[in-house]
Design a protein around this motif. Structure first.
Motif, PDB file in Angstrom:
ATOM      1  N   UNK A 126       0.832  -1.206   0.000  1.00  0.00           N
ATOM      2  CA  UNK A 126       0.000   0.000   0.000  1.00  0.00           C
ATOM      3  C   UNK A 126       0.869   1.260   0.000  1.00  0.00           C
ATOM      4  N   UNK A 127       1.883   1.286  -0.844  1.00  0.00           N
ATOM      5  CA  UNK A 127       2.768   2.450  -0.933  1.00  0.00           C
ATOM      6  C   UNK A 127       2.068   3.563  -1.716  1.00  0.00           C
ATOM      7  N   UNK A 128       2.093   4.751  -1.145  1.00  0.00           N
ATOM      8  CA  UNK A 128       1.513   5.920  -1.802  1.00  0.00           C
ATOM      9  C   UNK A 128       2.622   6.835  -2.299  1.00  0.00           C
ATOM     10  N   UNK A 129       2.465   7.354  -3.517  1.00  0.00           N
ATOM     11  CA  UNK A 129       3.388   8.364  -4.044  1.00  0.00           C
ATOM     12  C   UNK A 129       2.653   9.689  -4.122  1.00  0.00           C
ATOM     13  N   UNK A 130       3.271  10.730  -3.590  1.00  0.00           N
ATOM     14  CA  UNK A 130       2.635  12.035  -3.624  1.00  0.00           C
ATOM     15  C   UNK A 130       3.686  13.147  -3.618  1.00  0.00           C
ATOM     16  N   UNK A 131       3.202  14.354  -3.798  1.00  0.00           N
ATOM     17  CA  UNK A 131       4.054  15.552  -3.793  1.00  0.00           C
ATOM     18  C   UNK A 131       3.279  16.655  -3.082  1.00  0.00           C
ATOM     19  N   UNK A 132       3.395  16.741  -1.768  1.00  0.00           N
ATOM     20  CA  UNK A 132       2.506  17.617  -1.001  1.00  0.00           C
ATOM     21  C   UNK A 132       2.670  19.107  -1.254  1.00  0.00           C
ATOM     22  N   UNK A 133       3.779  19.515  -1.901  1.00  0.00           N
ATOM     23  CA  UNK A 133       3.979  20.941  -2.196  1.00  0.00           C
ATOM     24  C   UNK A 133       3.631  21.276  -3.644  1.00  0.00           C
ATOM     25  N   UNK A 134       2.954  20.373  -4.330  1.00  0.00           N
ATOM     26  CA  UNK A 134       2.758  20.483  -5.776  1.00  0.00           C
ATOM     27  C   UNK A 134       1.956  21.716  -6.186  1.00  0.00           C
ATOM     28  N   UNK A 135       1.186  22.296  -5.257  1.00  0.00           N
ATOM     29  CA  UNK A 135       0.373  23.476  -5.590  1.00  0.00           C
ATOM     30  C   UNK A 135       0.917  24.759  -4.964  1.00  0.00           C
ATOM     31  N   UNK A 136       2.149  24.709  -4.463  1.00  0.00           N
ATOM     32  CA  UNK A 136       2.770  25.900  -3.874  1.00  0.00           C
ATOM     33  C   UNK A 136       3.746  26.541  -4.852  1.00  0.00           C
ATOM     34  N   UNK A 137       4.004  27.842  -4.618  1.00  0.00           N
ATOM     35  CA  UNK A 137       4.963  28.613  -5.408  1.00  0.00           C
ATOM     36  C   UNK A 137       6.282  28.675  -4.629  1.00  0.00           C
ATOM     37  N   UNK A 138       7.381  28.883  -5.322  1.00  0.00           N
ATOM     38  CA  UNK A 138       8.705  28.802  -4.700  1.00  0.00           C
ATOM     39  C   UNK A 138       8.832  29.690  -3.461  1.00  0.00           C
ATOM     40  N   UNK A 139       8.359  30.955  -3.531  1.00  0.00           N
ATOM     41  CA  UNK A 139       8.520  31.824  -2.368  1.00  0.00           C
ATOM     42  C   UNK A 139       7.688  31.356  -1.180  1.00  0.00           C
ATOM     43  N   UNK A 140       6.538  30.717  -1.442  1.00  0.00           N
ATOM     44  CA  UNK A 140       5.757  30.148  -0.346  1.00  0.00           C
ATOM     45  C   UNK A 140       6.516  28.997   0.303  1.00  0.00           C
ATOM     46  N   UNK A 141       7.167  28.195  -0.518  1.00  0.00           N
ATOM     47  CA  UNK A 141       7.943  27.064  -0.003  1.00  0.00           C
ATOM     48  C   UNK A 141       9.123  27.555   0.827  1.00  0.00           C
ATOM     49  N   UNK A 142       9.770  28.614   0.369  1.00  0.00           N
ATOM     50  CA  UNK A 142      10.903  29.172   1.113  1.00  0.00           C
ATOM     51  C   UNK A 142      10.448  29.674   2.481  1.00  0.00           C
ATOM     52  N   UNK A 143       9.355  30.439   2.519  1.00  0.00           N
ATOM     53  CA  UNK A 143       8.908  30.949   3.817  1.00  0.00           C
ATOM     54  C   UNK A 143       8.418  29.829   4.718  1.00  0.00           C
ATOM     55  N   UNK A 144       7.710  28.855   4.137  1.00  0.00           N
ATOM     56  CA  UNK A 144       7.306  27.691   4.916  1.00  0.00           C
ATOM     57  C   UNK A 144       8.532  27.018   5.520  1.00  0.00           C
ATOM     58  N   UNK A 145       9.576  26.846   4.698  1.00  0.00           N
ATOM     59  CA  UNK A 145      10.803  26.231   5.182  1.00  0.00           C
ATOM     60  C   UNK A 145      11.464  27.029   6.296  1.00  0.00           C
ATOM     61  N   UNK A 146      11.468  28.339   6.166  1.00  0.00           N
ATOM     62  CA  UNK A 146      12.058  29.185   7.207  1.00  0.00           C
ATOM     63  C   UNK A 146      11.321  29.001   8.526  1.00  0.00           C
ATOM     64  N   UNK A 147       9.989  28.927   8.467  1.00  0.00           N
ATOM     65  CA  UNK A 147       9.196  28.852   9.690  1.00  0.00           C
ATOM     66  C   UNK A 147       9.276  27.488  10.358  1.00  0.00           C
ATOM     67  N   UNK A 148       9.620  26.446   9.608  1.00  0.00           N
ATOM     68  CA  UNK A 148       9.786  25.131  10.239  1.00  0.00           C
ATOM     69  C   UNK A 148      11.263  24.772  10.401  1.00  0.00           C
ATOM     70  N   UNK A 149      12.102  25.821  10.272  1.00  0.00           N
ATOM     71  CA  UNK A 149      13.545  25.715  10.566  1.00  0.00           C
ATOM     72  C   UNK A 149      14.287  24.735   9.646  1.00  0.00           C
ATOM     73  N   UNK A 150      14.015  24.828   8.368  1.00  0.00           N
ATOM     74  CA  UNK A 150      14.790  24.066   7.386  1.00  0.00           C
ATOM     75  C   UNK A 150      16.195  24.660   7.298  1.00  0.00           C
ATOM     76  N   UNK A 151      17.228  23.843   7.360  1.00  0.00           N
ATOM     77  CA  UNK A 151      18.606  24.359   7.268  1.00  0.00           C
ATOM     78  C   UNK A 151      18.979  24.665   5.816  1.00  0.00           C
ATOM     79  N   UNK A 152      18.518  25.810   5.320  1.00  0.00           N
ATOM     80  CA  UNK A 152      18.743  26.157   3.913  1.00  0.00           C
ATOM     81  C   UNK A 152      20.225  26.279   3.564  1.00  0.00           C
ATOM     82  N   UNK A 153      21.066  26.490   4.574  1.00  0.00           N
ATOM     83  CA  UNK A 153      22.506  26.582   4.303  1.00  0.00           C
ATOM     84  C   UNK A 153      23.069  25.255   3.792  1.00  0.00           C
ATOM     85  N   UNK A 154      22.311  24.182   3.985  1.00  0.00           N
ATOM     86  CA  UNK A 154      22.742  22.863   3.512  1.00  0.00           C
ATOM     87  C   UNK A 154      21.903  22.403   2.316  1.00  0.00           C
ATOM     88  N   UNK A 155      21.371  23.357   1.553  1.00  0.00           N
ATOM     89  CA  UNK A 155      20.635  23.013   0.338  1.00  0.00           C
ATOM     90  C   UNK A 155      21.330  23.615  -0.875  1.00  0.00           C
TER      91      UNK A 155
END
Length: 454
Positions: free
Chosen positions: A372-401
């Motif tokens: 029962x493996x599911x394949x998905x892309x939960x950010x598929x309807x977001x824009x890049x700047x929304x993803x960046x701010x979302x990442x900042x707020x959940x403390x994504x270490x962007x320095x390692x991207x």
């Protein structure tokens, strides 16, 4: 089938020869009297049924004698022809039940034939239909008529089975293949969902049951390049309490060294050993076709073209990577596979919601029994700047991207080219986030715009 006229009924029964030509049988559940049951050792295309009774359901099946049953007591004999009938249930089945002997022993069954399908009426009577279906190993598409409750059960795992619900006749037409249906139904028929059982009752109500043996676990395998989108995707799942593992593919990309450096640092933070899959031999044939595989640096004049076209397309890359990842997930018992698709990349066919949905459906037909493996892309309807701010707020270490197609690695430092389309996306997204907030409440944002696609 239910509600069809004689000509259409004969067309369907004769078309059963597309799947089997060694015999045919049918059961007619009449409205006012006992059912009619008939079996013949002939090719179904030679049947001409005279339908002079009012019927509620008509169930038919053809037979293709398996090579494994040659010279056995399960060979060409009327007792081995479906339908099989018990005190309560009439059953036809397309597929192979691999554990029939095991089930005979476990539940002390006494089937009338050595054909695997013969165990089903008694098994259904002892366990109930849905619990019994979950016990089956192998392949199946099944129609089962309950003579007591006057209900029809329609069930399948990954075998073909389609249906049409025709309100004009007040009935349902079901077949293994749409090619078996009368021509007027072929284009409007629908494939029944994998691992699903429908119960159609005489009062026209319907129930739906899942046939997967277990619920999905909270273990997610992230196809991760080390770029913004896939890393934020991983951190969203981490925030929501999932066990997260990264799988990274080496496929000959110019950014490989930089991506690998990022992946190892990210995996350390996640405290999970990454899977590094060397797919270079698979993609080597595309080396002269894809700029991403043979170019060493970007052309600054192509930056906007790179951002808004398939300039950096690698043939069938995402489908290949996801299918490999799904196999790895199945092996390691991870029930979710995700990648960092996002709306700004929708110019690529393999970065679209339709691609995600289609590939997810394909996995239900390509992985092993009950997987029962599911394949998905939960950010598929977001824009890049929304993803960046979302990442900042959940403390994504962007320095390692690393988002660059053509970076250089000097020591432990990644130097981006600043010329490719990905560099433009990244720079502008971070600028926009500095000027305005796009994610005011991170939990509400995830709940509304991310979770529906998880």
């Amino acid at each position: 089938m239910k509600g069809l006229g004689e000509d259409d009924v004969n067309d369907i029964i004769q078309s059963l020869s597309l799947r089997g030509r060694d015999g045919v049988g049918y059961y007619i559940a009449q409205k006012e009297s006992n059912g009619i049951w008939n079996k013949k050792i002939i090719n179904p295309e030679n049947i001409n049924l005279i339908l002079d009774v009012e019927y509620k359901w008509l169930i038919a099946n053809s037979r293709a004698i398996p090579t494994t049953e040659y010279e056995t007591d399960a060979g060409q004999d009327l007792k081995n022809q479906q339908p099989f009938m018990g005190e309560r249930f009439v059953v036809v089945h397309n597929g192979i039940i691999a554990n029939d002997k095991e089930l005979i022993k476990k539940y002390k069954l006494n089937p009338e034939s050595k054909v695997d399908t013969a165990i089903l009426p008694e098994l259904f009577e002892k366990l109930g239909i849905v619990p019994a279906l979950k016990e089956l190993k192998g392949s199946f598409a099944i129609l089962c008529y309950d003579k007591i409750d006057d209900a029809l059960y329609i069930a399948k795992n990954f075998m073909p089975l389609c249906w049409v619900q025709d309100k004009t006749i007040g009935g349902v037409v079901i077949a293994s293949l749409k090619e078996m249906l009368p021509e007027k139904y072929r284009e409007i028929s629908e494939e029944i969902s994998p691992y699903t059982c429908y119960q159609l009752n005489s009062d026209k109500s319907m129930k739906k049951y899942s046939l997967y043996p277990k619920e999905r676990n909270k273990k997610v395998l992230v196809v991760c390049s080390g770029g913004i989108d896939s890393v934020v995707t991983a951190w969203v799942y981490k925030r929501l309490g999932y066990e997260v593992k990264l799988i990274h593919f080496k496929y000959g990309q110019a950014a490989q060294a930089a991506e690998l450096l990022c992946i190892k640092k990210l995996a350390e933070i996640l405290e999970s050993e990454p899977i590094i899959y060397d797919a270079r031999s698979t993609f080597d044939i595309f080396k002269n076709t894809s700029k991403l595989l043979h170019q060493k640096e970007a052309n600054a004049d192509d930056q906007m073209l790179d951002a808004e076209s398939t300039l950096s397309y690698v043939p069938n890359r995402n489908a290949i990577l996801v299918m490999i990842a799904a196999g790895v997930a199945e092996m390691l018992h991870y029930d979710i596979v995700v990648y960092g698709g996002q709306q700004m990349d929708s110019v690529y066919p393999d970065n679209n919601p339709t691609f995600v949905d289609t590939l997810n459906q394909t996995l239900k037909y390509s992985l092993d029994w009950g997987t029962n493996v599911k394949f998905t892309a939960p950010l598929i309807h977001l824009i890049k700047h929304e993803i960046v701010e979302l990442g900042k707020k959940i403390k994504v270490p962007f320095e390692h991207t690393c988002s660059c197609y053509y970076p250089q690695v000097i020591g432990e430092e990644v130097l981006v080219c600043g010329k490719c389309g990905c560099c433009q996306f990244r720079v502008n997204a971070f600028k926009m986030v500095k000027e305005k907030s796009y994610v005011e409440d991170v939990d509400k944002f995830i709940e509304k715009y991310v979770k529906p696609f998880m």
